[in-house]
Motif scaffolding. Sequence first.
Motif, mmCIF file in Angstrom:
data_model
loop_
_atom_site.group_PDB
_atom_site.id
_atom_site.type_symbol
_atom_site.label_atom_id
_atom_site.label_comp_id
_atom_site.label_asym_id
_atom_site.label_seq_id
_atom_site.Cartn_x
_atom_site.Cartn_y
_atom_site.Cartn_z
ATOM 1 N N GLU A 107 0.833 -1.211 0.000
ATOM 2 C CA GLU A 107 0.000 0.000 0.000
ATOM 3 C C GLU A 107 0.864 1.256 0.000
ATOM 4 O O GLU A 107 0.561 2.234 -0.683
ATOM 5 C CB GLU A 107 -0.936 -0.022 1.213
ATOM 6 C CG GLU A 107 -2.039 -1.068 1.090
ATOM 7 C CD GLU A 107 -2.799 -1.289 2.386
ATOM 8 O OE1 GLU A 107 -2.556 -0.516 3.353
ATOM 9 O OE2 GLU A 107 -3.637 -2.208 2.447
ATOM 10 N N THR A 134 -7.223 -1.025 -1.672
ATOM 11 C CA THR A 134 -6.355 0.138 -1.434
ATOM 12 C C THR A 134 -5.339 0.297 -2.549
ATOM 13 O O THR A 134 -5.118 1.398 -3.067
ATOM 14 C CB THR A 134 -5.630 0.008 -0.078
ATOM 15 O OG1 THR A 134 -6.591 -0.163 0.955
ATOM 16 C CG2 THR A 134 -4.799 1.246 0.211
ATOM 17 N N VAL A 135 -4.708 -0.806 -2.935
ATOM 18 C CA VAL A 135 -3.722 -0.751 -4.015
ATOM 19 C C VAL A 135 -4.422 -0.498 -5.351
ATOM 20 O O VAL A 135 -3.905 0.237 -6.203
ATOM 21 C CB VAL A 135 -2.895 -2.046 -4.056
ATOM 22 C CG1 VAL A 135 -1.928 -2.035 -5.234
ATOM 23 C CG2 VAL A 135 -2.131 -2.225 -2.752
#
Length: 1006
Positions: free
Chosen positions: A603, A648-649
Amino acid sequence: MVLDVITSTSFAPAAEVLSQTIEAIIETVVNAKDVFIKKESFAELADYLERIVPLLKELNKRNVSDAEGLNNVVEVLNREIKVAKQLIMECSKRNKVYLLMNCRSIVKRLEDTTREISRVLSLIPLDSLNISSGIIEDITQLCDNMRNAEFKAAIAEEEILEKIESGIQERNVDRSYANNLLVSIAEAIGISTERSALKKEFEEFKSEIENVQLRKDQAEAIQMDQIIALLERADAASSPKEKEIKYFTKRKSLGSQPLEPLQSFYCPITREVMVDPVETSSGHTFERSAIEKWFADGSNLCPLTMTPLDTSILRPNKTLRQSIEEWKDRNTMITIASMKPKLLSEEEEEVLHYLGQLQDLCELRDQHREWVVLENYIPILIELLGAKNRDIRNHALVILCILAKDGDDAKERIAKADNAIESIVRSLGRRIGERKLAVALLLELSRSESVRDCIGRVQGCILLLVTMSSSDDIQAARDASELLENLSFSDQNVIQMAKANYFKHLLQRLSSGPDDVKMTMATTLAEMELTDHNKLSLLEDGVLGSLLHLVSYGDIEMKKVAVKALNNLSSLPRNGRQMIREGAVGLLLDLLYRHTSSPTLREQVAATIVHLAISTASQDSSGTQVSLLESDEDICRLFSFINLTGPTVQQSILQAFHAMCQSPSASNIKTKLTQFSAVQVLLQLCELDDLNVRANAVKLLCCLTEDGDEATILEHLGQKSIETLLRIIKTSSDEDEIASAMGIISNLPESLQITEWLLDAGGLPIIFSFFHDGKHNGPQKNQLIETAVGAICRFTVPTNPQSQKKVAEAGVIPVLVKLLDLGTSLTKRQAAISLAQFSQSSLGLSWPIQKRKGFCCFSAPPETGCPVHRGICTVESSFCLVKAAAVEPLVRVLGDPDIGACEASLDALLTLIEAERLQSGSKVLDEAKAIPPIIKLLSDPSPRLQEKVLSSLERIFRQVEFKQKYGASAQMPLVDLTQRGNSSTKSLAAKILAHLNVLHEQSSYF
């Protein structure tokens, strides 16, 4: 005679002595390595002795008759070897200081022993004993070397001994003299100069000379006592407590009143107490400078007896000088003890007076400084730092600094006084003079390791020092920087410096510290709130190389904090571009793809990649352009990774590509993404429940639909996608997402099918609601209206009259007219495009005017027809620009700085003079004062706009009325175009000039 004796007797007794001698030599050679002093000299002796062994072994092997002389020689040699061995043992076991004090005698004994051994060796009849020629030659050379050997005390050792002799003769040398001497001794004998080590060695030295054997030599005992008395004046020779007891014992014995000087202390010439008394040949004593002047003035008689003097004889009167010094010391000690109450006076002038007197005493001798410390003046001086009078504070700082320079004991006493360091630090925030004194004092205190930590712990100290380090005052800045250097021993201090924007020591530790320290420094950088200036200066000072090294070679935890620090620094676009240039992208992508076991690291990596992508969007066109992803493979792999990772990524990757779509390489990025089926993937992501991923997918899709491949878009876009976009517009709370969704609708290919899907899904009211939605304000509101107006454009195309009608009935046209005055340039442009599309349908929708029936006096008044369309027009039914009061707002848009808005407005106005509407439309334009701004557009650099203006003016100027009214104002811009325009604009300009009778119709411009 000796040779006869040696060669004629039995050899047996000598053999035993030879064996003992060989063993003694070997043992002596080994022990020679352990001596404390003159190591090189003893090594030389050991080398000589080793070269004797082959001869002795050869003699021991040979069965020759012994002789009394040979026995004697061997016994003498054995005795001298024992002497050498004894000397080596002494120099290996006795106290190092004692050995240094006796280095001259040690050297003498070493030299005597070496020469005696040489003499004994020379007595052996080597030639008659059938010894090999090689050994004979070696022994002969050895005897010469040993006979000529010279051993001397080293220069440093001689200098120390000379200083000791001088100090003993002077009798009253300062403590600093003894301190320096003790340090020189420590360096010469190879021990630490730390106070504890010095004291330990000194105590051993004192024990050594108390040895009973030593006391037999009275001369040496007296000399050693003098040396001890001299060295005892050094700080390390006794503890602070011992010094205190000794001082107060002496001071209490002196009484409380100063004594008047004895008459013998006065110089007969100057009548003042002497400083350097010297005795003349007459036996009388005078001040040296006074008697020398007496002689220089031409007199050679004694000033007292008037007897002739030998002017070359002036002997120092050391006894008198010592008495004078002792008298001065007694009175000074009493004076120092009596001044303390005066410094507590409420009279500022009195306090200043005694502070000045105390400062003079401290500057005079280090002995005085020691007494001031022992009299416990330090707490009083610290208390005076809180005085209102600036001069008192400055005097106190000066005296404290003088005392601090005197030694670690004074420094420690200052640090231990109540609120001492805090009081000094407060002075850092006052006027420059006081600040300089305070920083100089703190710098001196920081030279003590035990005090440094106290300084760093005072709140605000490091911040004030960092501020001073960039001061205009060179000395203050230098002292502050040096003090920060001294305080950098502590990681916590280094972190405090960094938080005060002083990163020098943090960068040093990050580059070359142990791994745990590197981790601490990287964590500090990762978590700090840095200004843009800090971020830039850190990169310029080389932080990037250290962080990239940690990313490459550190363990997983180190990689995490290093990447987090990179993320913090990369938020400044300039830094981001530098990171790209220095190869950070490859390292980050490798971490992203490989470290599946650490979601946190991934992340952070993805967030950093976003910053780097954003940095490429704000590049100066004049510099070298950088791209985040250089190859098609990189683009494909990173985008494909969206399907292999968490939300998130995913969000970060989408943000990175959205940023790249704003960069100089945007065209290539968009093309490659389209080729890699990104449209299909993004449409699927728009269906997700994760709002952050969905929002970023919508934004990226909006970029791809701008001038995108229509066939690809139509291939993957269906009714469900339209419904999804409208749902997002209706339900999302993210204004950027809403604007992007409407942007997608605006960017979609002009397709009746898509428009029908939009209408069937209720898209028109949803989009139109944003025109008068009060929930959105500021920049977001402008963006929303821009995209909403853009989306409306697709409903107003002339080829879809049904959708035009629905838009008009919804009341959109009046709102578009308003936006011509209130909107942004893009909004004005989109509104003008829609109005132009509406106006193209107006002629066919205008109703003919009904003829009057019946008698005129009883008939209703005739309806007023549209001045352009010559029929009955309304906004809702025929979309008439005149009825919508759109003409004048469109004219005002002609002056907008945005060329696109001007062109769209011109297109809308020109719909009024199409075909048979030329005359009526021209009159409307004239009344709206549109023609002058249209002529003004001839100066615009856009050839396309110029051609549109020229075409319209050519038609308007066919009418004599307007030719006469505006022809003159158009002449100069038209002539200019015939000079600088392209072939098409030149020809059109010339044609109009011919209408205006400025050019002949046969001109070459045609």
